[in-house]
Design an enzyme around this catalytic site. Structure first.
Site, PDB file in Angstrom:
ATOM      1  N   ASN A  85      35.644 114.522  60.089  1.00 54.83           N
ATOM      2  CA  ASN A  85      35.423 113.194  59.512  1.00 54.83           C
ATOM      3  C   ASN A  85      35.945 113.060  58.087  1.00 54.83           C
ATOM      4  O   ASN A  85      36.247 111.948  57.638  1.00 54.83           O
ATOM      5  CB  ASN A  85      33.919 112.890  59.545  1.00 54.83           C
ATOM      6  CG  ASN A  85      33.553 111.682  58.715  1.00 54.83           C
ATOM      7  OD1 ASN A  85      33.827 110.547  59.083  1.00 54.83           O
ATOM      8  ND2 ASN A  85      32.934 111.929  57.561  1.00 54.83           N
ATOM      9  N   SER A 139      41.302 105.722  62.271  1.00 59.79           N
ATOM     10  CA  SER A 139      41.010 104.379  61.757  1.00 59.79           C
ATOM     11  C   SER A 139      41.855 103.379  62.532  1.00 59.79           C
ATOM     12  O   SER A 139      42.921 103.732  63.058  1.00 59.79           O
ATOM     13  CB  SER A 139      41.358 104.298  60.263  1.00 59.79           C
ATOM     14  OG  SER A 139      41.355 102.958  59.809  1.00 59.79           O
ATOM     15  N   TYR A 152      47.474 106.216  53.712  1.00 62.45           N
ATOM     16  CA  TYR A 152      46.210 106.365  54.439  1.00 62.45           C
ATOM     17  C   TYR A 152      46.429 106.044  55.914  1.00 62.45           C
ATOM     18  O   TYR A 152      46.026 106.817  56.796  1.00 62.45           O
ATOM     19  CB  TYR A 152      45.162 105.435  53.838  1.00 62.45           C
ATOM     20  CG  TYR A 152      43.840 105.421  54.566  1.00 62.45           C
ATOM     21  CD1 TYR A 152      42.898 106.412  54.345  1.00 62.45           C
ATOM     22  CD2 TYR A 152      43.532 104.411  55.479  1.00 62.45           C
ATOM     23  CE1 TYR A 152      41.671 106.407  55.013  1.00 62.45           C
ATOM     24  CE2 TYR A 152      42.322 104.390  56.150  1.00 62.45           C
ATOM     25  CZ  TYR A 152      41.395 105.387  55.913  1.00 62.45           C
ATOM     26  OH  TYR A 152      40.197 105.374  56.577  1.00 62.45           O
ATOM     27  N   LYS A 156      46.171 108.565  59.180  1.00 54.19           N
ATOM     28  CA  LYS A 156      45.251 108.272  60.277  1.00 54.19           C
ATOM     29  C   LYS A 156      45.999 108.181  61.609  1.00 54.19           C
ATOM     30  O   LYS A 156      45.451 108.531  62.666  1.00 54.19           O
ATOM     31  CB  LYS A 156      44.482 106.985  59.989  1.00 54.19           C
ATOM     32  CG  LYS A 156      43.476 107.119  58.843  1.00 54.19           C
ATOM     33  CD  LYS A 156      42.428 108.178  59.139  1.00 54.19           C
ATOM     34  CE  LYS A 156      41.348 108.259  58.082  1.00 54.19           C
ATOM     35  NZ  LYS A 156      40.296 109.246  58.412  1.00 54.19           N
ATOM     36  N   ILE A 184      33.847  99.358  58.309  1.00 56.54           N
ATOM     37  CA  ILE A 184      32.476  99.848  58.405  1.00 56.54           C
ATOM     38  C   ILE A 184      31.857  99.865  57.014  1.00 56.54           C
ATOM     39  O   ILE A 184      32.541 100.117  56.012  1.00 56.54           O
ATOM     40  CB  ILE A 184      32.456 101.280  59.008  1.00 56.54           C
ATOM     41  CG1 ILE A 184      33.241 101.323  60.321  1.00 56.54           C
ATOM     42  CG2 ILE A 184      31.020 101.745  59.221  1.00 56.54           C
ATOM     43  CD1 ILE A 184      32.736 100.417  61.411  1.00 56.54           C
TER      44      ILE A 184
END
Length: 243
Positions: A85, A139, A152, A156, A184
């Protein structure tokens, strides 16, 4: 899930913390995080504190991951499950603004770090538990691309590819799957300063997601209830990627 030995990287906050909380009710959970946390933090956040362990770990450093493996081996002599994670989003991160340092750090943690965890800890699962399960956290940005978080998003997307590659590598002995969360309510989301309405207005379920909702999806993919699923990506995004 009961009586498993599970590592959750990035388990001190957000999705990782929500997942560790749920798993620690009936399993031994090792929180691997670069943050310093103490026994007071564990007492405040967990109901079954005897099932929670902490190991400081920067997953961009191979020696940290190997030390984590050695800690688990000494403490439990095996590892059953892994939740990859841990991830970062250094700012600025857009195509026109990102710095070389941010590029390097994002790749080092999100992509290289996840690879090292899968390789070192995944093989440790194979050696000691024989069968097991791994869930990586990607993601929706890795599915659709994001110019305002370009590297990013790239890392991902790479995690999705790592998921498929390692699922084939472990040949079913260890199942490897991936969850791709939408927007989230986590500290990482707060750090970007993004207006949640931009995402929620374009989702079918028009609200921001909760870390606990992602945790439930992770636990499903870890558990035997998903015993015929490997190499797959589950988007938990309120329908954002459908619109």
């Amino acid at each position: 899930m009961k009586n498993k030995i599970i590592i959750v990287t990035g388990g001190a906050s957000g999705i990782g913390l929500a997942t560790a909380k749920k798993l620690s009710i009936d399993n031994k959970v090792i929180i691997a995080d670069y943050k310093d946390i103490n026994q007071d933090f564990i007492k405040e956040n967990f109901t079954n504190i005897d099932n929670v362990y902490y190991f400081k770990c920067d997953i961009s450093k191979k020696e940290n991951i190997m030390s984590l493996r050695d800690f688990v081996q000494e403490k439990f002599d095996k590892l059953d499950c892994l939740v990859c994670n841990a991830g970062i989003l250094p700012l600025p991160c857009g195509i026109d603004t990102i710095t070389d340092d941010s590029i390097d750090r994002t790749i080092d943690v999100n992509l290289k770090g996840t690879f090292k965890c899968l390789n070192i800890l995944g093989n440790f699962i194979k050696e000691t538990s024989k069968t097991g399960s791994i869930v990586n956290i990607s993601s929706v940005d890795g599915l659709i691309g994001e110019p305002y978080g370009v590297i990013y998003s790239t890392t991902k997307a790479g995690i999705i590819s790592l998921t498929k590659s390692f699922a084939r590598y472990f040949k079913g002995d260890i199942r490897v799957n991936c969850v791709a969360p939408g927007l989230i309510d986590t500290p990482l989301t707060d750090s970007t300063g993004e207006d949640p309405s931009w995402t929620t207005d374009y989702s079918i379920i028009k609200r921001i997601g909760k870390p606990e909702e992602i945790a439930d999806s992770i636990i499903f993919l870890l558990s035997d209830k998903s015993s015929f699923i490997t190499g797959q990506v589950l988007a938990v995004d309120g329908g954002f990627t459908l619109k």
